[in-house]
Design a protein around this motif. Structure first.
Motif, mmCIF file in Angstrom:
data_model
loop_
_atom_site.group_PDB
_atom_site.id
_atom_site.type_symbol
_atom_site.label_atom_id
_atom_site.label_comp_id
_atom_site.label_asym_id
_atom_site.label_seq_id
_atom_site.Cartn_x
_atom_site.Cartn_y
_atom_site.Cartn_z
ATOM 1 N N LYS A 105 0.644 -1.193 -0.105
ATOM 2 C CA LYS A 105 -0.071 0.048 0.005
ATOM 3 C C LYS A 105 0.680 1.333 -0.018
ATOM 4 N N LEU A 109 1.329 3.852 -3.309
ATOM 5 C CA LEU A 109 0.770 5.236 -3.002
ATOM 6 C C LEU A 109 1.795 6.169 -3.323
ATOM 7 N N TYR A 112 2.352 6.243 -7.281
ATOM 8 C CA TYR A 112 1.141 6.897 -7.787
ATOM 9 C C TYR A 112 0.832 8.323 -7.560
ATOM 10 N N ALA A 113 1.341 8.870 -6.325
ATOM 11 C CA ALA A 113 0.890 10.093 -5.813
ATOM 12 C C ALA A 113 1.325 11.236 -6.995
ATOM 13 N N ILE A 116 -1.267 12.239 -9.603
ATOM 14 C CA ILE A 116 -2.564 12.634 -8.964
ATOM 15 C C ILE A 116 -2.392 14.120 -8.606
ATOM 16 N N THR A 117 -1.119 14.936 -8.969
ATOM 17 C CA THR A 117 -0.978 15.935 -8.379
ATOM 18 C C THR A 117 -1.228 16.947 -9.605
ATOM 19 N N THR B 265 -6.109 15.963 -3.703
ATOM 20 C CA THR B 265 -6.152 14.852 -4.573
ATOM 21 C C THR B 265 -5.658 13.803 -3.728
ATOM 22 N N ILE B 266 -4.597 13.912 -3.048
ATOM 23 C CA ILE B 266 -3.737 12.904 -2.428
ATOM 24 C C ILE B 266 -4.515 12.417 -1.156
ATOM 25 N N PHE B 269 -7.105 10.075 -2.863
ATOM 26 C CA PHE B 269 -6.872 9.046 -3.200
ATOM 27 C C PHE B 269 -6.196 8.049 -1.968
ATOM 28 N N CYS B 270 -5.697 8.643 -0.938
ATOM 29 C CA CYS B 270 -5.474 7.673 0.165
ATOM 30 C C CYS B 270 -6.566 7.043 0.692
ATOM 31 N N GLN B 273 -7.690 4.394 -1.840
ATOM 32 C CA GLN B 273 -6.883 3.647 -2.244
ATOM 33 C C GLN B 273 -7.227 1.860 -2.652
ATOM 34 N N SER B 274 -7.693 1.286 -1.571
ATOM 35 C CA SER B 274 -7.873 0.026 -1.645
ATOM 36 C C SER B 274 -9.301 -0.437 -2.686
#
Lengths: 298, 286
Positions: A105, A109, A112-113, A116-117, B265-266, B269-270, B273-274
């Motif tokens: 996880k 993250l 991928y972070a 998404i910025t 956005t972060i 998404f966090c 995520q799953s």
């Protein structure tokens, strides 16, 4: 029989009703614009007067008179040729690695972070790293390490700009297709690998090439399509890093050239012709990828 | 002995893999960490030479500058935040409703010409936004939506990408489940609202996340369709703040604004995520 028939007709009607909102918007903002672009690309149109049919004049001008277009084409292809494949391969390999280690996880993250910025926000942040003076982190580091004597003009020297744009584009675009890849690896059946081992597959790398890649063709295709349209549409990152057209037109891309003609000079016919070229390029490469990755055996 | 050597081999390669991954994380996280650190730097640290990566004295100066000092002469920054929130929330809501209804029609009711339409939608996955920009501008102009917030919302709703994801997930719902409900007298609307949507929550949660990110970060849309500064969204406000490459005077305010733009956005998404990864796992992209 007649009753069943009636039921089916009703079903079709209900389906159409459910589909109408999407259908209308899809037609208006996806299909219609493609048709309009195609038609307008054969006209001279500047909003103020109605379009005048000029046949293939726009295309003729693009390839024979417009030197900037050829520069933009070259720049776009250069950026796309590096950032697309590098980002794509990285994305696939990292998904493969992440699937077999702990802290999935966390690593997913972190990987991928960047995707998404906001492209604009992060391009500016990258400018602090590649700033062409002593204040830039990379220059500062290289100067202190004694590797260079004067700051490198990262965003001013056309020969360096390509590298900077590619690094930032890869950073921001690596996530394209990553989620699909990760899901693909998670879906792989352990039994397949066991069977393969009996058939003589010896190591993880052979597994990847002979088993995983062929089975993941749909995800690979999906990721490739995302990457292609993203790479050819490059604009925001080079524009923010060095301006558009930038020093010696080094950061002029097809989208930049298109925006310049269509929205600054309001020459929508010519802008459409550029859009059609961009579309043709994407489509052509897309077809090739479909040929390579499209699964016939399913 | 042999087993031992093998164990060592595995451990060595594992260590190498983790080192590689940590190096990669440094590469992906570095600009983000720098962004956070810059946003909390006091004014003097922003201009110090040699440049500092981390701040030693965190302060809220830049946020104060962004929200108060700049308020008096220009449009308040909060206005841009509000605009972005309105645009994104409306786009996301529209996308989820319209795309899920479309996907329902294509999977669970037999629509005439459904296959052809779906293939067409898949083909348009390849279109990049810039290709249709010029013509989209004309369509929006003719709909009298130019320079209105609608121009940032309506064209984004029918996204092929979201319909595709949802359709793949809807396809996994067993038909028997819907048939049973139909026999019990459930209407099509009931099937959609009471069965399909609740069962596919991760799928449309993913559509929410992805369409939110796309809408929130959209830069070209507002740049082309919106002329009035008051109606602009965050990415354009950032560009205004940036002024020019390497401008130091507003560097603090910019970092604070960029952090505010990037964080949502972060976080979204966090939080999801799953579910997002789950959706792709079940999407059977084919």
């Amino acid at each position: 029989m007649s009753k069943k028939r009636k039921f089916k007709d009703r079903e079709g009607l209900v389906a159409v009703l459910f589909f109408i909102p999407f259908g209308i918007l899809f037609l208006l903002f996806t299909i219609l614009p493609v048709v309009i672009s195609l038609v307008l690309s054969f006209t001279n149109y500047s909003v103020l007067q109605s379009p005048i049919w000029v046949s293939i004049d726009n295309y003729n001008y693009l390839f024979t008179q417009d030197d900037l277009f050829l520069v933009a084409l070259k720049n776009t292809l250069t950026f796309a040729m590096f950032s697309g494949p590098i980002g794509y391969v990285m994305s696939f390999l990292v998904a493969w690695v992440i699937n077999s280690i702990h802290f999935k996880k966390f690593f997913s993250l972190m990987f991928y972070a960047p995707s998404i910025t906001s492209g604009l926000a992060m391009s500016v942040v990258w400018l602090y790293f590649f700033s062409p003076d002593r204040y830039g982190f990379i220059n500062n580091f290289l100067l202190q390490a004694g590797l260079i004597d004067t700051p490198i003009l990262w965003t001013q020297d056309p020969s360096k700009i390509v590298a900077v744009v590619v690094i930032v584009s890869v950073w921001m675009g690596m996530g394209n297709g990553f989620l699909a890849f990760l899901a693909g690896f998670q879906n792989m059946d352990a039994e397949v690998y066991e069977a393969a081992r009996i058939d003589g597959i010896r190591n993880k790398f052979q597994e990847l090439i002979y088993i995983t890649v062929p089975m993941m063709k749909p995800m690979l295709l999906f990721g490739a399509i995302n990457t292609i349209s993203g790479s050819f549409g490059v604009y925001e990152i080079p524009m923010t890093l060095a301006g558009s057209p930038g020093p010696e037109n080094a950061t002029l891309t097809l989208v930049g050239h298109l925006n310049d003609y269509a929205f600054t000079r309001m020459d929508l016919g010519y802008g459409s012709a550029i859009a059609v070229i961009l579309f043709a390029m994407t489509f052509l490469v897309g077809r090739i990828v479909f040929k390579v990755l499209g699964s016939k055996d399913e | 002995m042999k087993i031992r050597r093998r164990l060592n081999g595995i451990t060595a390669s594992k260590v190498f893999v983790y080192i590689f991954m940590i190096a990669l994380v440094c590469f992906t996280a570095m600009p983000l960490v720098y962004l956070v650190s810059s946003a909390f730097k006091p004014v003097d640290e922003l201009m110090v030479f040699p440049p500092k990566f981390f701040t030693t004295r965190p302060s809220l100066d830049s946020f104060k500058e962004l929200f108060t000092a700049m308020d008096s002469n220009t449009i308040p920054f909060t206005r841009y935040i509000w605009n972005s929130v309105v645009v994104s929330v409306a786009t996301v809501a529209g996308t989820v409703v319209v795309c899920s209804m479309g996907a329902f029609a294509l999977t669970k009711i037999r629509m005439p010409g459904g296959n052809f339409i779906f293939n067409l939608i898949v083909a348009t996955l390849m279109f990049s936004a810039p290709v249709t920009q010029v013509a989209n501008y004309l369509v929006i102009q003719n709909l009298q939506m130019l320079d209105t917030t609608w121009a940032l919302i309506v064209p984004k709703i029918a996204g092929s990408y979201y319909l595709f994801l949802l359709k793949q997930n809807f396809g996994e719902i067993p038909d028997a489940l819907l048939e049973a409900a139909k026999i019990d007298g459930c209407s099509y609307w009931g099937l959609y609202a009471k069965i399909v949507l609740p069962v596919t929550r991760p799928a449309w949660a993913t559509a929410i996340v992805l369409s939110f990110i796309a809408s929130w970060n959209d830069f070209t849309g507002p740049m082309i369709y919106i002329q009035t500064q008051v109606k602009q969204t965050l990415p354009l406000a950032l560009q205004t703040l940036q002024g020019g490459a390497g401008q130091v005077a507003r560097a603090g305010a910019f970092a604070a604004a960029a952090l505010i733009t990037t964080l949502p956005t972060i976080i979204v998404f966090c939080a999801m995520q799953s579910r997002v990864i789950n959706t792709f796992t079940h999407s059977g992209i084919k």
